[in-house]
Scaffold this active site. Structure first.
Site, PDB file in Angstrom:
ATOM      1  N   ASP A  66       0.841  -1.198   0.000  1.00  0.00           N
ATOM      2  CA  ASP A  66       0.000   0.000   0.000  1.00  0.00           C
ATOM      3  C   ASP A  66       0.878   1.251   0.000  1.00  0.00           C
ATOM      4  OD1 ASP A  66      -2.159   1.692   0.152  1.00  0.00           O
ATOM      5  OD2 ASP A  66      -2.476   1.402   2.304  1.00  0.00           O
ATOM      6  N   LYS A  68       0.362   3.768  -2.574  1.00  0.00           N
ATOM      7  CA  LYS A  68      -0.410   4.838  -3.218  1.00  0.00           C
ATOM      8  C   LYS A  68       0.448   5.663  -4.182  1.00  0.00           C
ATOM      9  CE  LYS A  68      -3.487   5.210   0.788  1.00  0.00           C
ATOM     10  NZ  LYS A  68      -2.707   4.306   1.702  1.00  0.00           N
ATOM     11  N   ASN A  74       6.026   7.415 -16.509  1.00  0.00           N
ATOM     12  CA  ASN A  74       7.233   6.603 -16.568  1.00  0.00           C
ATOM     13  C   ASN A  74       7.727   6.224 -15.174  1.00  0.00           C
ATOM     14  OD1 ASN A  74       9.580   5.501 -18.177  1.00  0.00           O
ATOM     15  ND2 ASN A  74      10.655   6.913 -16.814  1.00  0.00           N
ATOM     16  N   ARG A 186      -5.583  -2.055  13.494  1.00  0.00           N
ATOM     17  CA  ARG A 186      -5.543  -1.954  14.947  1.00  0.00           C
ATOM     18  C   ARG A 186      -6.448  -2.926  15.700  1.00  0.00           C
ATOM     19  NH1 ARG A 186      -5.431   4.527  14.651  1.00  0.00           N
ATOM     20  NH2 ARG A 186      -6.181   3.953  12.576  1.00  0.00           N
TER      21      ARG A 186
END
Length: 210
Positions: A66, A68, A74, A186
């Protein structure tokens, strides 16, 4: 692969939001066979956790990286190519057309699947209105059918604290809304018995699936 072919246990993705590799490995050992899918995000990745992706994949686990990604095409493509060599199952990029196109093209020939991040669960309706957009699992599922997988973070079993999440759902509600995978950190990481917490969530998923 249709949503119905995903096992209930594979639908649970446990977020290894921990400060280092040693802590992550200790948690993985505690969870044992109760968890088959892990997420490695910023905290662990930047603490030397990316090699853990290959180790987990080699042990038969699935891994969601993860990060993002969002940059010129490129640069995104080169990053996706590198992540694909680790054996990851999922990788997140921001949901901008050029970014998604570059990522999808770069993953060709690998088993890596690209997830496009639309709305963060730390945003409430006011934040989304200010940003000028709104997307949720139920509305997305109605639009795309089952052609794409939906991964929903911010999941909190009943009775869990919301923490820094403004928009949360229980596992059952998320499944009902059309989510294929649930990301939970959590409530498992901070449980007195993480393995029992994971098993309880899987049992709730089973019940939600009918």
């Amino acid at each position: 692969m249709q949503a119905s072919t995903i096992t209930p246990r594979d639908r649970l993705i446990v977020a290894l939001d921990l400060p280092g590799v040693a802590a992550a490995k200790a948690m993985i050992a505690r969870l044992g066979d109760s968890v088959t899918f892990y997420k490695i995000g910023y905290q662990l990745a930047y603490a030397g956790g990316l090699p853990l992706v290959r180790q987990l994949a080699g042990a038969g686990k699935k891994v969601f990286v993860d990060l993002k990604l969002h940059d010129i095409g490129n640069t995104v493509a080169r990053g996706v190519e590198s992540v694909a060599t680790l054996g990851a199952t999922f990788l997140t990029v921001h949901a901008y057309p050029q970014t998604m196109k570059a990522a999808v093209e770069a993953r060709a020939g690998s088993d890596l699947k690209i997830l496009a991040v639309t709305v963060l669960t730390s945003y409430d309706d006011g934040d989304l209105h200010a940003a000028g957009y709104r997307e949720e699992a139920a509305s997305l599922r109605n639009k795309i059918g089952h052609r794409m997988k939906l991964v929903t973070p911010g999941i909190r079993p009943a009775g869990s604290a919301a923490g820094d999440q403004k928009r949360i759902m229980t596992p059952a509600r998320a499944i009902a809304a059309g989510a294929d995978y649930l990301v939970i950190g959590r409530p498992v990481m901070e449980a007195a018995d993480p393995k029992a917490a994971a098993d309880s969530i899987v049992a709730e998923i089973v019940q939600a699936l009918g």
